[in-house]
Design an enzyme around this catalytic site. Structure first.
Site, PDB file in Angstrom:
ATOM      1  N   PHE A   8       0.969  -1.239   0.084  1.00 37.96           N
ATOM      2  CA  PHE A   8       0.024  -0.155  -0.024  1.00 37.96           C
ATOM      3  C   PHE A   8       0.724   1.293  -0.011  1.00 37.96           C
ATOM      4  O   PHE A   8       1.649   1.475   0.826  1.00 37.96           O
ATOM      5  CB  PHE A   8      -0.894   0.031   1.123  1.00 37.96           C
ATOM      6  CG  PHE A   8      -2.281  -0.056   0.920  1.00 37.96           C
ATOM      7  CD1 PHE A   8      -3.200   0.812   0.379  1.00 37.96           C
ATOM      8  CD2 PHE A   8      -3.067  -1.374   1.376  1.00 37.96           C
ATOM      9  CE1 PHE A   8      -4.567   0.646   0.247  1.00 37.96           C
ATOM     10  CE2 PHE A   8      -4.406  -1.566   1.151  1.00 37.96           C
ATOM     11  CZ  PHE A   8      -5.045  -0.561   0.641  1.00 37.96           C
ATOM     12  N   ASP A   9       0.558   2.161  -1.009  1.00 37.74           N
ATOM     13  CA  ASP A   9       1.294   3.436  -0.868  1.00 37.74           C
ATOM     14  C   ASP A   9       0.499   4.179   0.222  1.00 37.74           C
ATOM     15  O   ASP A   9      -0.569   3.865   0.828  1.00 37.74           O
ATOM     16  CB  ASP A   9       0.913   4.431  -2.189  1.00 37.74           C
ATOM     17  CG  ASP A   9       1.267   5.726  -2.339  1.00 37.74           C
ATOM     18  OD1 ASP A   9       2.352   5.732  -1.985  1.00 37.74           O
ATOM     19  OD2 ASP A   9       0.427   6.463  -2.513  1.00 37.74           O
ATOM     20  N   VAL A  10       1.226   5.251   0.799  1.00 35.05           N
ATOM     21  CA  VAL A  10       0.763   6.092   1.935  1.00 35.05           C
ATOM     22  C   VAL A  10       0.105   7.156   1.621  1.00 35.05           C
ATOM     23  O   VAL A  10      -1.201   7.581   1.696  1.00 35.05           O
ATOM     24  CB  VAL A  10       1.773   6.302   2.959  1.00 35.05           C
ATOM     25  CG1 VAL A  10       1.354   6.982   3.956  1.00 35.05           C
ATOM     26  CG2 VAL A  10       2.401   4.840   3.318  1.00 35.05           C
ATOM     27  N   ILE A 178      -0.824  -1.187  -4.422  1.00 28.80           N
ATOM     28  CA  ILE A 178      -2.007  -0.343  -4.268  1.00 28.80           C
ATOM     29  C   ILE A 178      -1.629   1.032  -4.231  1.00 28.80           C
ATOM     30  O   ILE A 178      -0.727   1.496  -3.276  1.00 28.80           O
ATOM     31  CB  ILE A 178      -2.894  -0.664  -3.390  1.00 28.80           C
ATOM     32  CG1 ILE A 178      -3.247  -2.105  -3.655  1.00 28.80           C
ATOM     33  CG2 ILE A 178      -4.037   0.181  -3.365  1.00 28.80           C
ATOM     34  CD1 ILE A 178      -3.923  -2.879  -2.304  1.00 28.80           C
TER      35      ILE A 178
END
Length: 227
Positions: A8-10, A178
């Site tokens: 996951f990107d932040v 993502i």
């Protein structure tokens, strides 16, 4: 396809970086005698985005981003100021802001019950680690991979190679990247042979072809739970 692991990107995928940036840069402008107007803040945001895109393309080093973006902003807008001082103050200010996007905490908590979650980010190591911890989202992840600590950044294949070496899942078909960024998240996944899910709430035009696209968290959850 049954995924086990989510990369996951932040920023602007879980945390509202646009709001964090606005708050931090507005504060720094005020403290340095620059009008914190919408026009100035938006202009800085464009300069910042330009520098990060150059970094992602390998045109500049990461160390050139921090002061460089403020030096460019001051020069292009015709403002006086110490770009190094402003940059240092901005990085300190940014550490204190960590607003989750609406629904992000519920989304990540729900997914954490079914998937192994890891956060992947190109941000400053100290800043990102503090923001992630203080926002509460660290509770739902197995680890955090910050480009500055790794020595490579998204979308470089070397960045994802490092991630793959340091997570339990080794089968790429069970991993998905993502994020909201075409140039770092989606291109990075494509370069590494990993499926991608583009979080695209603004309905932007795709430059590369992601495996999936979601315009909101409901769609994102549905895709992951039914893939």
């Amino acid at each position: 396809m049954s995924y086990t692991t989510l990369l996951f990107d932040v920023d602007n995928t879980i945390l509202d970086f646009t709001r964090c940036e606005r708050e931090a840069v507005g504060l720094v402008m005020k403290n340095n005698g620059i009008e914190a107007s919408d026009e100035n803040i938006v202009y800085y945001s464009g300069v910042n985005d330009r520098f990060w895109k150059m970094f992602e393309r390998g045109e500049i080093k990461k160390s050139e981003i921090y002061e460089g973006r403020f030096k460019a902003f001051l020069k292009e807008k015709g403002f006086e100021g110490n770009s190094k001082k402003i940059s240092d103050e901005y990085i300190e200010a940014l550490k204190t802001f960590h607003f989750p996007l609406d629904g992000a905490l519920n989304m990540i908590e729900r997914l954490s019950k079914k998937f192994e979650i890891y956060y992947t980010t190109n941000g400053n190591a100290v800043t990102q680690e503090k923001r992630i911890k203080n926002s509460g989202i660290l509770n739902f992840a197995k680890g955090v991979f910050v480009s500055e600590a790794i020595g490579h950044q998204k979308p470089e294949k070397e960045y994802f190679d490092y991630v793959l070496k340091n997570i339990p899942e080794k089968d790429k078909s069970k991993i998905i990247v993502i994020g909201d960024s075409m140039s770092s998240d989606i291109l990075g996944g494509i370069n590494s042979g990993i499926d991608t899910l583009w979080f695209n709430p603004m309905g932007e035009r795709a430059i590369y072809e992601p495996t999936y696209t979601a315009k909101n968290f409901a769609e994102l959850i549905e895709i992951l739970e039914n893939s």
